[in-house]
Motif scaffolding. Structure first.
Motif, PDB file in Angstrom:
ATOM      1  N   THR A 159       0.817  -1.212   0.000  1.00  0.00           N
ATOM      2  CA  THR A 159       0.000   0.000   0.000  1.00  0.00           C
ATOM      3  C   THR A 159       0.850   1.261   0.000  1.00  0.00           C
ATOM      4  N   HIS A 160       1.920   1.265   0.798  1.00  0.00           N
ATOM      5  CA  HIS A 160       2.731   2.470   0.967  1.00  0.00           C
ATOM      6  C   HIS A 160       4.033   2.422   0.153  1.00  0.00           C
ATOM      7  N   TRP A 161       4.187   1.448  -0.744  1.00  0.00           N
ATOM      8  CA  TRP A 161       5.402   1.367  -1.539  1.00  0.00           C
ATOM      9  C   TRP A 161       5.361   2.407  -2.658  1.00  0.00           C
ATOM     10  N   PRO A 162       6.478   3.045  -2.977  1.00  0.00           N
ATOM     11  CA  PRO A 162       6.495   4.001  -4.086  1.00  0.00           C
ATOM     12  C   PRO A 162       6.151   3.370  -5.431  1.00  0.00           C
ATOM     13  N   ASP A 163       6.324   2.052  -5.561  1.00  0.00           N
ATOM     14  CA  ASP A 163       5.989   1.369  -6.818  1.00  0.00           C
ATOM     15  C   ASP A 163       4.509   1.527  -7.168  1.00  0.00           C
ATOM     16  N   THR A 164       3.650   1.558  -6.158  1.00  0.00           N
ATOM     17  CA  THR A 164       2.211   1.549  -6.400  1.00  0.00           C
ATOM     18  C   THR A 164       1.750   2.736  -7.241  1.00  0.00           C
ATOM     19  N   PRO A 165       2.076   3.985  -6.868  1.00  0.00           N
ATOM     20  CA  PRO A 165       1.670   5.100  -7.740  1.00  0.00           C
ATOM     21  C   PRO A 165       2.383   5.099  -9.092  1.00  0.00           C
ATOM     22  N   ILE A 166       3.610   4.569  -9.145  1.00  0.00           N
ATOM     23  CA  ILE A 166       4.320   4.486 -10.430  1.00  0.00           C
ATOM     24  C   ILE A 166       3.549   3.584 -11.388  1.00  0.00           C
ATOM     25  N   LEU A 167       3.161   2.416 -10.922  1.00  0.00           N
ATOM     26  CA  LEU A 167       2.423   1.483 -11.773  1.00  0.00           C
ATOM     27  C   LEU A 167       1.079   2.083 -12.192  1.00  0.00           C
ATOM     28  N   ARG A 168       0.400   2.715 -11.251  1.00  0.00           N
ATOM     29  CA  ARG A 168      -0.918   3.271 -11.567  1.00  0.00           C
ATOM     30  C   ARG A 168      -0.839   4.413 -12.570  1.00  0.00           C
ATOM     31  N   VAL A 169       0.147   5.290 -12.426  1.00  0.00           N
ATOM     32  CA  VAL A 169       0.260   6.407 -13.355  1.00  0.00           C
ATOM     33  C   VAL A 169       0.626   5.928 -14.755  1.00  0.00           C
ATOM     34  N   ASN A 170       1.165   4.708 -14.851  1.00  0.00           N
ATOM     35  CA  ASN A 170       1.467   4.112 -16.150  1.00  0.00           C
ATOM     36  C   ASN A 170       0.329   3.228 -16.664  1.00  0.00           C
ATOM     37  N   GLY A 171      -0.822   3.298 -16.004  1.00  0.00           N
ATOM     38  CA  GLY A 171      -2.014   2.618 -16.497  1.00  0.00           C
ATOM     39  C   GLY A 171      -2.086   1.141 -16.208  1.00  0.00           C
ATOM     40  N   ILE A 172      -1.377   0.674 -15.167  1.00  0.00           N
ATOM     41  CA  ILE A 172      -1.362  -0.751 -14.825  1.00  0.00           C
ATOM     42  C   ILE A 172      -2.198  -0.973 -13.566  1.00  0.00           C
ATOM     43  N   PRO A 173      -3.159  -1.902 -13.580  1.00  0.00           N
ATOM     44  CA  PRO A 173      -3.982  -2.165 -12.395  1.00  0.00           C
ATOM     45  C   PRO A 173      -3.129  -2.708 -11.243  1.00  0.00           C
ATOM     46  N   VAL A 174      -3.350  -2.187 -10.047  1.00  0.00           N
ATOM     47  CA  VAL A 174      -2.571  -2.582  -8.874  1.00  0.00           C
ATOM     48  C   VAL A 174      -3.516  -2.981  -7.748  1.00  0.00           C
ATOM     49  N   VAL A 175      -3.194  -4.079  -7.089  1.00  0.00           N
ATOM     50  CA  VAL A 175      -3.901  -4.532  -5.895  1.00  0.00           C
ATOM     51  C   VAL A 175      -2.917  -4.430  -4.736  1.00  0.00           C
ATOM     52  N   THR A 176      -3.333  -3.836  -3.622  1.00  0.00           N
ATOM     53  CA  THR A 176      -2.382  -3.538  -2.552  1.00  0.00           C
ATOM     54  C   THR A 176      -2.795  -4.143  -1.206  1.00  0.00           C
ATOM     55  N   HIS A 177      -1.782  -4.240  -0.345  1.00  0.00           N
ATOM     56  CA  HIS A 177      -1.992  -4.563   1.071  1.00  0.00           C
ATOM     57  C   HIS A 177      -0.851  -3.930   1.848  1.00  0.00           C
ATOM     58  N   SER A 178      -1.104  -3.575   3.083  1.00  0.00           N
ATOM     59  CA  SER A 178      -0.076  -2.885   3.874  1.00  0.00           C
ATOM     60  C   SER A 178       1.025  -3.818   4.350  1.00  0.00           C
ATOM     61  N   ARG A 179       0.749  -5.142   4.390  1.00  0.00           N
ATOM     62  CA  ARG A 179       1.741  -6.091   4.890  1.00  0.00           C
ATOM     63  C   ARG A 179       2.320  -6.925   3.746  1.00  0.00           C
ATOM     64  N   TYR A 180       3.636  -6.922   3.683  1.00  0.00           N
ATOM     65  CA  TYR A 180       4.347  -7.668   2.645  1.00  0.00           C
ATOM     66  C   TYR A 180       3.978  -9.148   2.661  1.00  0.00           C
ATOM     67  N   GLU A 181       3.931  -9.752   3.845  1.00  0.00           N
ATOM     68  CA  GLU A 181       3.697 -11.194   3.938  1.00  0.00           C
ATOM     69  C   GLU A 181       2.326 -11.569   3.377  1.00  0.00           C
ATOM     70  N   ILE A 182       1.336 -10.708   3.571  1.00  0.00           N
ATOM     71  CA  ILE A 182      -0.021 -11.013   3.107  1.00  0.00           C
ATOM     72  C   ILE A 182      -0.094 -11.018   1.587  1.00  0.00           C
ATOM     73  N   LEU A 183       0.784 -10.259   0.933  1.00  0.00           N
ATOM     74  CA  LEU A 183       0.745 -10.198  -0.528  1.00  0.00           C
ATOM     75  C   LEU A 183       0.989 -11.564  -1.166  1.00  0.00           C
ATOM     76  N   PHE A 184       1.822 -12.383  -0.558  1.00  0.00           N
ATOM     77  CA  PHE A 184       2.035 -13.729  -1.098  1.00  0.00           C
ATOM     78  C   PHE A 184       0.762 -14.571  -0.951  1.00  0.00           C
ATOM     79  N   ARG A 185       0.039 -14.392   0.161  1.00  0.00           N
ATOM     80  CA  ARG A 185      -1.214 -15.131   0.324  1.00  0.00           C
ATOM     81  C   ARG A 185      -2.260 -14.649  -0.673  1.00  0.00           C
ATOM     82  N   MET A 186      -2.236 -13.343  -0.980  1.00  0.00           N
ATOM     83  CA  MET A 186      -3.171 -12.805  -1.968  1.00  0.00           C
ATOM     84  C   MET A 186      -2.857 -13.345  -3.362  1.00  0.00           C
TER      85      MET A 186
END
Length: 315
Positions: A159-186
């Motif tokens: 959620t708070h990674w700088p990559d997230t707005p970079i990907l979005r401003v380039n038109g790529i859909p992003v799904v976020t979570h605040s915890r790194y570990e949960i992203l693997f479960r997602m």
């Protein structure tokens, strides 16, 4: 692949670090440093950095290169998400953390003190996709950024990674979570198709996960200028000076290059960057200094891959 391929690429990245627009000269940093003493200084490093062998090793290397600041001890911080880390460091004096390595942004450089030397030579801005093995066919036929946008592939990020707005401003859909570990479960639950990870960290991630269903997509390399720095609180001049002086000395005496080769050389070979399609994204969220640092990384990497690929054809 030739055994010296990764070393040559990393050598070029060392030159990027050496010309990174460093704010303090070695002489200034030495003059500002304290006299050597026998008391041990504790430095609280963000727990995710502490648990990462390359990052903890680089902090130790920088501190070992600066004995005039006295003996040191690196301590693991309490566990906290990246957004909380930034907020803690932005306080006048946090009781939880002193140092964190995170990707830079103009906002972070405004509220924190950055040591403007890319800790991995700029590799964090080169991303590969961790995917479920069964999802690999979804990535076939992607040759450019438009193909990626039209594919319906979603990328998972913090959620708070700088990559997230970079990907979005380039038109790529992003799904976020605040915890790194949960992203693997997602990813496991197919909430998104690609967990984009830096080439300097992805193999370590998968080693920790130890799940054969997670694989690295073999054809794409997502690239954008995004240096990764050490950050401290704005008022913590002494820690900033020690880190910066230590890294400068490591660059000049060659030990930083050895560090890059030791921790990242194998990853560059295994990921076979020279065989990947590079999708270049814009990053409008950098300060001018960090943009200048980041923009040199991709041409440098492309040039070395091209030279080395030509050498393979000739041999």
């Amino acid at each position: 692949m030739k055994s010296w391929r990764a070393g040559w690429i990393l050598l070029g990245l060392v030159y990027i670090c050496a010309g990174a627009g460093i704010a303090l000269s070695g002489e200034q940093a030495v003059a500002a440093g304290p006299k050597a003493n026998n008391s041990i200084t504790d430095y609280r490093l963000w727990h995710r950095n502490f648990d990462s062998p390359p990052i903890r090793a680089l902090v130790s290397l920088a501190f070992e290169k600066t004995p005039e600041y006295g003996p040191f001890r690196i301590i693991r911080s309490p566990e906290m998400a990246q957004g909380r880390v930034v907020r803690e460091l932005a306080q006048q004096q946090s009781s939880l953390i002193d140092i964190a390595n995170v990707a830079t942004s103009n906002e972070r450089e405004e509220i924190l003190r950055a040591i403007p030397i890319p800790i991995d030579g700029g590799l964090l801005g080169f991303r590969v996709c961790v995917v479920l093995r069964e999802s690999l066919p979804k990535f076939e036929g992607i040759e450019n950024l438009s193909d990626l946008r039209e594919s319906g592939i979603r990328i998972g990020q913090g959620t708070h990674w700088p990559d997230t707005p970079i990907l979005r401003v380039n038109g790529i859909p992003v799904v976020t979570h605040s915890r790194y570990e949960i992203l693997f479960r997602m990813l496991e639950n197919q909430r998104f198709e690609c967990f984009a990870r830096g080439v300097s960290e992805v193999l370590f991630d998968l080693q920790l996960e130890a799940d054969s269903d997670f694989v690295i997509e073999p054809h794409l390399l997502i690239a954008y200028p995004m240096p990764s720095y050490f950050f401290v609180g704005r008022q913590d001049h002494e820690t900033a000076q020690r880190l910066q002086l230590g890294m400068e000395r490591a660059i000049h005496d060659g030990s930083f290059g050895q560090y890059l080769e030791h921790f990242y050389g194998s990853a560059l070979e295994q990921l076979q960057l020279e065989n990947r399609t590079i999708l270049v994204l814009d990053n409008p969220f950098l300060t001018e200094e960090s943009w200048n640092i980041g923009r040199r990384t991709l041409p440098n990497l492309k040039r070395r891959i091209s030279i080395l690929s030509s050498s393979d054809l000739e041999s």
